[in-house]
Design a protein around this motif. Structure first.
Motif, PDB file in Angstrom:
ATOM      1  N   ARG A   1       0.818  -1.225   0.000  1.00  0.00           N
ATOM      2  CA  ARG A   1       0.000   0.000   0.000  1.00  0.00           C
ATOM      3  C   ARG A   1       0.847   1.268   0.000  1.00  0.00           C
ATOM      4  N   GLN A   2       1.968   1.258   0.716  1.00  0.00           N
ATOM      5  CA  GLN A   2       2.768   2.474   0.852  1.00  0.00           C
ATOM      6  C   GLN A   2       3.678   2.741  -0.353  1.00  0.00           C
ATOM      7  N   TYR A   3       4.086   1.685  -1.046  1.00  0.00           N
ATOM      8  CA  TYR A   3       5.089   1.861  -2.100  1.00  0.00           C
ATOM      9  C   TYR A   3       4.620   1.375  -3.473  1.00  0.00           C
ATOM     10  N   ILE A   4       4.177   0.132  -3.561  1.00  0.00           N
ATOM     11  CA  ILE A   4       3.888  -0.451  -4.871  1.00  0.00           C
ATOM     12  C   ILE A   4       2.621   0.138  -5.482  1.00  0.00           C
ATOM     13  N   ALA A   5       1.547   0.195  -4.704  1.00  0.00           N
ATOM     14  CA  ALA A   5       0.280   0.725  -5.238  1.00  0.00           C
ATOM     15  C   ALA A   5       0.404   2.177  -5.713  1.00  0.00           C
ATOM     16  N   PRO A   6       1.006   3.085  -4.926  1.00  0.00           N
ATOM     17  CA  PRO A   6       1.141   4.466  -5.421  1.00  0.00           C
ATOM     18  C   PRO A   6       1.988   4.575  -6.690  1.00  0.00           C
ATOM     19  N   ALA A   7       3.008   3.732  -6.818  1.00  0.00           N
ATOM     20  CA  ALA A   7       3.879   3.797  -8.001  1.00  0.00           C
ATOM     21  C   ALA A   7       3.108   3.514  -9.282  1.00  0.00           C
ATOM     22  N   LEU A   8       2.072   2.694  -9.187  1.00  0.00           N
ATOM     23  CA  LEU A   8       1.313   2.296 -10.376  1.00  0.00           C
ATOM     24  C   LEU A   8      -0.098   2.876 -10.392  1.00  0.00           C
ATOM     25  N   GLY A   9      -0.441   3.676  -9.403  1.00  0.00           N
ATOM     26  CA  GLY A   9      -1.785   4.255  -9.327  1.00  0.00           C
ATOM     27  C   GLY A   9      -2.858   3.210  -9.088  1.00  0.00           C
ATOM     28  N   ILE A  10      -2.526   2.148  -8.382  1.00  0.00           N
ATOM     29  CA  ILE A  10      -3.471   1.055  -8.127  1.00  0.00           C
ATOM     30  C   ILE A  10      -4.579   1.512  -7.180  1.00  0.00           C
ATOM     31  N   THR A  11      -5.811   1.220  -7.560  1.00  0.00           N
ATOM     32  CA  THR A  11      -6.975   1.612  -6.754  1.00  0.00           C
ATOM     33  C   THR A  11      -7.717   0.409  -6.175  1.00  0.00           C
ATOM     34  N   HIS A  12      -7.534  -0.775  -6.766  1.00  0.00           N
ATOM     35  CA  HIS A  12      -8.268  -1.964  -6.333  1.00  0.00           C
ATOM     36  C   HIS A  12      -7.333  -3.175  -6.285  1.00  0.00           C
ATOM     37  N   ARG A  13      -7.621  -4.085  -5.367  1.00  0.00           N
ATOM     38  CA  ARG A  13      -6.891  -5.355  -5.321  1.00  0.00           C
ATOM     39  C   ARG A  13      -7.893  -6.504  -5.279  1.00  0.00           C
ATOM     40  N   TYR A  14      -7.712  -7.455  -6.196  1.00  0.00           N
ATOM     41  CA  TYR A  14      -8.652  -8.551  -6.381  1.00  0.00           C
ATOM     42  C   TYR A  14      -8.122  -9.856  -5.794  1.00  0.00           C
ATOM     43  N   VAL A  15      -9.018 -10.580  -5.108  1.00  0.00           N
ATOM     44  CA  VAL A  15      -8.699 -11.919  -4.605  1.00  0.00           C
ATOM     45  C   VAL A  15      -9.920 -12.803  -4.824  1.00  0.00           C
ATOM     46  N   GLY A  16      -9.685 -14.121  -4.823  1.00  0.00           N
ATOM     47  CA  GLY A  16     -10.781 -15.071  -4.842  1.00  0.00           C
ATOM     48  C   GLY A  16     -11.064 -15.545  -3.425  1.00  0.00           C
ATOM     49  N   THR A  17     -12.289 -15.964  -3.148  1.00  0.00           N
ATOM     50  CA  THR A  17     -12.602 -16.516  -1.841  1.00  0.00           C
ATOM     51  C   THR A  17     -11.718 -17.746  -1.592  1.00  0.00           C
ATOM     52  N   GLU A  18     -11.408 -17.984  -0.340  1.00  0.00           N
ATOM     53  CA  GLU A  18     -10.483 -19.083   0.000  1.00  0.00           C
ATOM     54  C   GLU A  18     -11.170 -20.070   0.953  1.00  0.00           C
ATOM     55  N   PRO A  19     -11.766 -21.149   0.406  1.00  0.00           N
ATOM     56  CA  PRO A  19     -12.459 -22.122   1.260  1.00  0.00           C
ATOM     57  C   PRO A  19     -11.556 -23.225   1.803  1.00  0.00           C
ATOM     58  N   ILE A  20     -10.299 -23.289   1.336  1.00  0.00           N
ATOM     59  CA  ILE A  20      -9.450 -24.442   1.659  1.00  0.00           C
ATOM     60  C   ILE A  20      -8.330 -24.092   2.643  1.00  0.00           C
ATOM     61  N   CYS A  21      -7.478 -23.133   2.273  1.00  0.00           N
ATOM     62  CA  CYS A  21      -6.270 -22.830   3.054  1.00  0.00           C
ATOM     63  C   CYS A  21      -6.560 -21.783   4.132  1.00  0.00           C
TER      64      CYS A  21
END
Length: 364
Positions: A245-265
């Motif tokens: 959040r502090q470094y990588i997202a601002p460098a690329l202007g990232i506004t959203h992060r996507y994940v899938g639900t995790e029923p196993i791990c």
């Protein structure tokens, strides 16, 4: 007295020597992570008085006898192990340690990247490398109001991974996909990267970023000074997501992060649960990143997972594999296992044996 110290490099496969190191660390309240490759030990009258290990590009299990702390021995140990790392071509080095040890490592040339209060700090041997990395990343920034991101191990790349990328691609102006770099998965980093690139080639608004030291894998996160599994998982999540959040997202202007639900791990599910908090908390002075969780892709009402693909692979069930991976992954896997000399044949036998042994234990 300082000149009487002797320094030795010990491979972790040397069981007799490692038992002495293990006992020394135990007396200091520390353990040894499984990924440590070697130790440098300091000897005084043939007795271990200090040690430092190296795992990949991370220094671990650094300890000095209490009566010798503050004498400069810690700096000598660090110099010895860093020299060995440089000789191996590993120049970008990291240390995870308790906050109380910051001054010692800072004086040895390591600089803090982030911290989890009262638990752990992450340092590296450069003041500017993370900033330089972000400057390079920024050259891949794309215009748009909604810039998505995905972090992926893909061991291997499945229809579930493809489904997640497709969803993000359809809902964002651009998507940045980061590949976890560690090489402790069944499939090597280079093979995972190749499968991901082939599997997302059709999505024209997706950039695949090669792995970096700043996307931190749970597999390589240290546990030698954090005894509780829950604390380890929490600290890994906090360190990784703060850097994101502090470094990588601002460098690329990232506004959203996507994940899938995790029923196993359970570990991944905990990480996803914590992600929402770390990406939105006002305690971090960086733009918020919106957390987006989508339902896991299924095949015949069962969640598709990389572990399921590996299970079928161990059973040599190619028909089942074909149903849950993209054509590109299926072709890549087939090519890998077609060659009689492929190292994956031995890895598959070893993994299948471990699985069988685990099943026997569960039944006994």
């Amino acid at each position: 007295m300082f000149d009487t110290y002797q320094f030795q490099k010990i491979n972790t496969q040397n069981s007799s020597q490692m038992e002495k190191v293990r006992q020394f660390l135990l007396s200091m309240g520390l353990g040894i992570d499984a990924d440590v490759e070697f130790f440098v030990i300091a000897l005084s009258s043939n007795v271990i008085v200090g040690c430092a290990g190296l795992a990949g590009n991370t220094l671990k299990s650094i300890a000095v006898s209490p009566d010798l702390q503050g004498t400069g021995l810690s700096t000598r140990l660090l110099t010895e192990v860093v020299t060995h790392a440089y000789d191996m071509g590993r120049y970008n080095l990291f240390i995870y340690t308790k906050p109380d040890n910051y001054r010692m490592f800072h004086e040895a040339g390591f600089h803090q990247l982030t911290a989890v209060k009262d638990r752990v700090i992450l340092l590296e041997n450069s003041k500017t490398r993370l900033q330089e990395h972000c400057e390079k990343l920024s050259s891949f920034a794309q215009p748009g109001e909604k810039i998505g991101s995905i972090v992926m191990n893909a061991n291997p790349f499945t229809n579930g991974h493809r489904y997640l990328v497709k969803h993000a691609s359809e809902n964002c102006d651009w998507v940045h996909l980061f590949v976890v770099k560690e090489d402790r998965s069944f499939f090597s980093y280079s093979d995972r990267l190749n499968m991901i690139k082939a599997g997302v080639k059709e999505f024209k608004n997706v950039t695949v970023h090669a792995g970096s030291d700043y996307i931190i894998s749970r597999a390589t996160f240290p546990s030698y000074f954090l005894k509780d599994e829950g604390v380890i998982n929490y600290c890994h999540t906090a360190v990784d997501l703060q850097i994101f959040r502090q470094y990588i997202a601002p460098a690329l202007g990232i506004t959203h992060r996507y994940v899938g639900t995790e029923p196993i791990c359970k570990v991944t599910r905990f990480y996803n649960q914590q992600m929402h908090q770390w990406l939105s908390t006002p305690t971090i002075d960086s733009p918020k990143v919106t957390y987006v969780e989508i339902p896991r892709c299924e095949e015949e009402e069962s969640p598709i997972s990389a572990s399921l693909v590996r299970k079928y692979l161990f059973e040599n069930n190619w028909q089942a594999i074909e149903k849950i991976v993209p054509e590109t992954t299926y072709a890549y896997l087939h090519q890998l296992f077609m060659e009689d000399t492929s190292a994956y044949h031995a890895k598959r036998k070893q993994a299948a044996l471990r699985t069988a042994q685990a099943e026997q234990l569960s039944l006994s």
